[in-house]
Design a protein around this motif. Structure first.
Motif, PDB file in Angstrom:
ATOM      1  N   MET A   1       0.897  -1.223  -0.169  1.00  0.00           N
ATOM      2  CA  MET A   1      -0.204  -0.035  -0.077  1.00  0.00           C
ATOM      3  C   MET A   1       0.996   1.212   0.044  1.00  0.00           C
ATOM      4  SD  MET A   1      -3.226   0.059   0.578  1.00  0.00           S
ATOM      5  CE  MET A   1      -3.005  -1.861   1.155  1.00  0.00           C
ATOM      6  N   ALA A   2       0.399   2.340  -0.663  1.00  0.00           N
ATOM      7  CA  ALA A   2       1.138   3.428  -0.681  1.00  0.00           C
ATOM      8  C   ALA A   2       1.172   3.862   0.661  1.00  0.00           C
ATOM      9  CB  ALA A   2       0.706   4.547  -1.616  1.00  0.00           C
ATOM     10  N   GLN A   3       2.286   4.387   1.353  1.00  0.00           N
ATOM     11  CA  GLN A   3       2.053   4.836   2.937  1.00  0.00           C
ATOM     12  C   GLN A   3       1.292   6.166   2.857  1.00  0.00           C
ATOM     13  OE1 GLN A   3       6.107   4.862   4.447  1.00  0.00           O
ATOM     14  NE2 GLN A   3       6.141   2.875   4.547  1.00  0.00           N
ATOM     15  N   THR A   4       0.614   6.572   3.829  1.00  0.00           N
ATOM     16  CA  THR A   4      -0.369   7.600   3.786  1.00  0.00           C
ATOM     17  C   THR A   4       0.428   8.734   3.896  1.00  0.00           C
ATOM     18  OG1 THR A   4      -2.078   5.758   4.610  1.00  0.00           O
ATOM     19  CG2 THR A   4      -2.391   8.326   4.383  1.00  0.00           C
ATOM     20  N   ALA A   5       0.032   9.853   2.996  1.00  0.00           N
ATOM     21  CA  ALA A   5       0.633  11.119   2.984  1.00  0.00           C
ATOM     22  C   ALA A   5      -0.441  12.159   3.960  1.00  0.00           C
ATOM     23  CB  ALA A   5       0.516  11.836   1.799  1.00  0.00           C
ATOM     24  N   ARG A   6      -0.051  13.148   4.519  1.00  0.00           N
ATOM     25  CA  ARG A   6      -0.839  13.986   5.476  1.00  0.00           C
ATOM     26  C   ARG A   6      -2.068  14.351   4.942  1.00  0.00           C
ATOM     27  NH1 ARG A   6       1.972  19.585   6.777  1.00  0.00           N
ATOM     28  NH2 ARG A   6       3.520  18.035   7.324  1.00  0.00           N
ATOM     29  N   GLY A   7      -3.138  13.849   5.806  1.00  0.00           N
ATOM     30  CA  GLY A   7      -4.356  13.957   5.524  1.00  0.00           C
ATOM     31  C   GLY A   7      -5.136  12.750   4.917  1.00  0.00           C
ATOM     32  N   ALA A   8      -4.531  11.813   4.697  1.00  0.00           N
ATOM     33  CA  ALA A   8      -5.001  10.663   4.160  1.00  0.00           C
ATOM     34  C   ALA A   8      -5.212   9.691   5.223  1.00  0.00           C
ATOM     35  CB  ALA A   8      -4.447  10.208   2.869  1.00  0.00           C
ATOM     36  N   GLN A   9      -6.256   8.804   5.001  1.00  0.00           N
ATOM     37  CA  GLN A   9      -6.483   7.714   5.979  1.00  0.00           C
ATOM     38  C   GLN A   9      -5.569   6.636   5.992  1.00  0.00           C
ATOM     39  OE1 GLN A   9     -10.525   6.771   6.290  1.00  0.00           O
ATOM     40  NE2 GLN A   9     -10.345   5.342   7.590  1.00  0.00           N
ATOM     41  N   ALA A  10      -5.108   6.153   7.032  1.00  0.00           N
ATOM     42  CA  ALA A  10      -4.223   4.890   6.642  1.00  0.00           C
ATOM     43  C   ALA A  10      -5.152   3.641   6.922  1.00  0.00           C
ATOM     44  CB  ALA A  10      -2.992   5.136   7.845  1.00  0.00           C
ATOM     45  N   VAL A  47       6.314   4.003  -1.208  1.00  0.00           N
ATOM     46  CA  VAL A  47       5.144   3.167  -1.622  1.00  0.00           C
ATOM     47  C   VAL A  47       5.771   1.768  -1.296  1.00  0.00           C
ATOM     48  CG1 VAL A  47       4.145   2.126  -3.460  1.00  0.00           C
ATOM     49  CG2 VAL A  47       4.503   4.697  -3.409  1.00  0.00           C
ATOM     50  N   ALA A  48       4.937   0.936  -0.529  1.00  0.00           N
ATOM     51  CA  ALA A  48       5.155  -0.248   0.001  1.00  0.00           C
ATOM     52  C   ALA A  48       3.939  -1.147   0.146  1.00  0.00           C
ATOM     53  CB  ALA A  48       6.040  -0.203   1.304  1.00  0.00           C
ATOM     54  N   PHE A  49       3.910  -2.271  -0.561  1.00  0.00           N
ATOM     55  CA  PHE A  49       2.594  -3.048  -0.303  1.00  0.00           C
ATOM     56  C   PHE A  49       2.978  -4.525  -0.924  1.00  0.00           C
ATOM     57  CE2 PHE A  49       2.085  -1.585  -4.933  1.00  0.00           C
ATOM     58  CZ  PHE A  49       2.053  -2.822  -5.632  1.00  0.00           C
ATOM     59  N   GLU A  50       1.924  -5.395  -0.410  1.00  0.00           N
ATOM     60  CA  GLU A  50       2.309  -6.825  -0.735  1.00  0.00           C
ATOM     61  C   GLU A  50       1.026  -7.160  -1.287  1.00  0.00           C
ATOM     62  OE1 GLU A  50       3.234 -10.998   1.806  1.00  0.00           O
ATOM     63  OE2 GLU A  50       3.592  -9.055   2.565  1.00  0.00           O
ATOM     64  N   VAL A  51       1.112  -8.282  -2.140  1.00  0.00           N
ATOM     65  CA  VAL A  51       0.015  -8.876  -2.868  1.00  0.00           C
ATOM     66  C   VAL A  51      -0.890 -10.019  -1.763  1.00  0.00           C
ATOM     67  CG1 VAL A  51      -1.102  -9.939  -4.859  1.00  0.00           C
ATOM     68  CG2 VAL A  51       0.661  -8.181  -5.061  1.00  0.00           C
ATOM     69  N   ALA A  52      -1.930 -10.041  -1.557  1.00  0.00           N
ATOM     70  CA  ALA A  52      -2.345 -10.934  -0.499  1.00  0.00           C
ATOM     71  C   ALA A  52      -2.267 -12.321  -1.165  1.00  0.00           C
ATOM     72  CB  ALA A  52      -4.014 -10.433  -0.099  1.00  0.00           C
ATOM     73  N   GLU A  53      -2.089 -13.414  -0.275  1.00  0.00           N
ATOM     74  CA  GLU A  53      -2.221 -14.424  -0.747  1.00  0.00           C
ATOM     75  C   GLU A  53      -3.697 -15.072  -0.813  1.00  0.00           C
ATOM     76  OE1 GLU A  53       0.483 -16.378  -1.587  1.00  0.00           O
ATOM     77  OE2 GLU A  53       2.294 -15.712  -0.284  1.00  0.00           O
ATOM     78  N   GLY A  54      -3.714 -16.122  -1.813  1.00  0.00           N
ATOM     79  CA  GLY A  54      -4.995 -17.031  -1.722  1.00  0.00           C
ATOM     80  C   GLY A  54      -6.056 -16.559  -3.023  1.00  0.00           C
ATOM     81  N   GLY A  55      -6.164 -15.233  -2.871  1.00  0.00           N
ATOM     82  CA  GLY A  55      -7.470 -14.469  -3.511  1.00  0.00           C
ATOM     83  C   GLY A  55      -7.216 -14.589  -5.139  1.00  0.00           C
ATOM     84  N   GLY A  56      -6.181 -14.304  -5.583  1.00  0.00           N
ATOM     85  CA  GLY A  56      -5.811 -14.174  -6.961  1.00  0.00           C
ATOM     86  C   GLY A  56      -6.450 -13.080  -7.622  1.00  0.00           C
ATOM     87  N   ARG A  57      -6.086 -12.454  -8.766  1.00  0.00           N
ATOM     88  CA  ARG A  57      -6.689 -11.251  -9.443  1.00  0.00           C
ATOM     89  C   ARG A  57      -8.015 -11.679 -10.085  1.00  0.00           C
ATOM     90  NH1 ARG A  57      -3.827  -7.711 -14.270  1.00  0.00           N
ATOM     91  NH2 ARG A  57      -4.528  -5.716 -13.615  1.00  0.00           N
TER      92      ARG A  57
END
Length: 314
Positions: A1-10, A47-57
């Motif tokens: 997930m993109a780490q949240t900038a000021r004013g955005a909800q984490a 920007v740092a995120f991981e693709v969740a396991e198991g669900g697929g696209r």
């Protein structure tokens, strides 16, 4: 997930988010998420995120409606739609040339992406320059304004008379971004010449108002000045894969990310249809491991020719 900038909800660490694409807002580019939330993407942001396991696209649906069967879609597809949803989405697209009664005025534009890379296109006047930002146009100028059908005729006229394409592959756009001419005047020179030739055509539609040549440059908006050459591009996400890097430029749908292996380009359209979680939340902080700086998704490396090495006889 993109780490949240000021004013955005984490997001919560355990929450999976689904990306709905990159949008160009008044304040700059944002990653949009299902539910309407957004993460701004200023230069220097991590920007740092991981693709969740198991669900697929799965298919993202069409025209704001979810895919009724959540069909699986290929990892490398930038459309992220199944065949039926893609057909439905295309049927309602102005670009598909299947809408003839749209009463809105349309702009015809000339866009430049790099030396020799020019295209003609149309966009609704009410959208302003959003379409040019979405395509990653380095500079552009309006050419005409009028009814939709007249705008379409001018597109065809330029293709036939001046051999101006209406599409430029994204791979060609990415290849030249780090080696653009230094001044806005140099970057706009090809548009200036083509603009004059286009307006001089006798077959110009009478109902299309000619627009004066007024170039708009996006180099500073995208952050392309002094951009390091990319070493590769993400070819597709995979379950369990990690993306981690610092934003150095954003052009069209592309994030140019500084990583442990150099600058890597991520087409954000590849993120849609996946469930994404903060990097490391599935067990261990994989975002900081290894020489690749947390990049564990497939990357297609750009070929670098050795100086003085000739490919063939010609």
């Amino acid at each position: 997930m993109a780490q949240t900038a000021r004013g955005a909800q984490a997001p919560k660490a355990s929450q999976a988010w689904k990306c709905s694409g990159l949008r160009w807002a008044a304040g700059g580019p944002e990653l949009k998420w299902d539910g309407g939330r957004g993460s701004p993407l200023p230069r220097g942001k991590r920007v740092a995120f991981e693709v969740a396991e198991g669900g697929g696209r799965t298919c993202v649906g069409a025209r704001g409606n979810a895919c009724p069967v959540r069909t699986a879609v290929p990892e490398r597809s930038t459309g992220a739609r199944c065949e039926e949803c893609a057909r439905l989405d295309r049927a309602h697209s102005v670009a598909a040339d299947k809408i003839a009664d749209d009463p809105r005025p349309y702009h015809v534009y000339l866009a430049w992406f790099g030396p020799g890379l020019l295209k003609v296109g149309i966009t609704a006047e009410e959208r302003g320059s959003a379409r040019l930002l979405e395509q990653g146009a380095v500079c552009f100028s309006w050419l005409g304004l009028g009814p939709l059908m007249a705008a379409r005729r001018s597109e065809e006229l330029l293709r036939a008379a001046l051999r101006v394409p209406d599409r430029i592959p994204y791979g060609e756009k990415r290849a030249v971004r780090s080696a653009l001419p230094g001044s806005a005047e140099e970057r706009a020179a090809e548009i200036a010449e083509l603009h004059g030739r286009a307006l001089a055509l006798r077959e110009w539609p009478e109902s299309l108002h000619r627009e004066p040549y007024r170039p708009v440059d996006h180099v500073d908006v995208f952050g392309l000045a002094g951009l390091p050459a990319a070493v590769g591009e993400v070819s597709g996400l995979v379950a369990g894969g990690v993306v981690s890097g610092e934003v150095v430029a954003v052009a069209g749908p592309d994030l140019h990310l500084a990583t442990g292996r150099g600058v890597v380009v991520l087409d954000t359209r590849l993120m849609t249809g996946w469930e994404l979680i903060p990097a490391g939340s599935s067990g261990g902080d994989r975002g900081d491991r290894g020489e690749t700086g947390g990049f564990t998704v497939p990357v297609r490396e750009f070929r670098r020719e050795a100086p003085g090495v000739q490919e063939g006889l010609f």
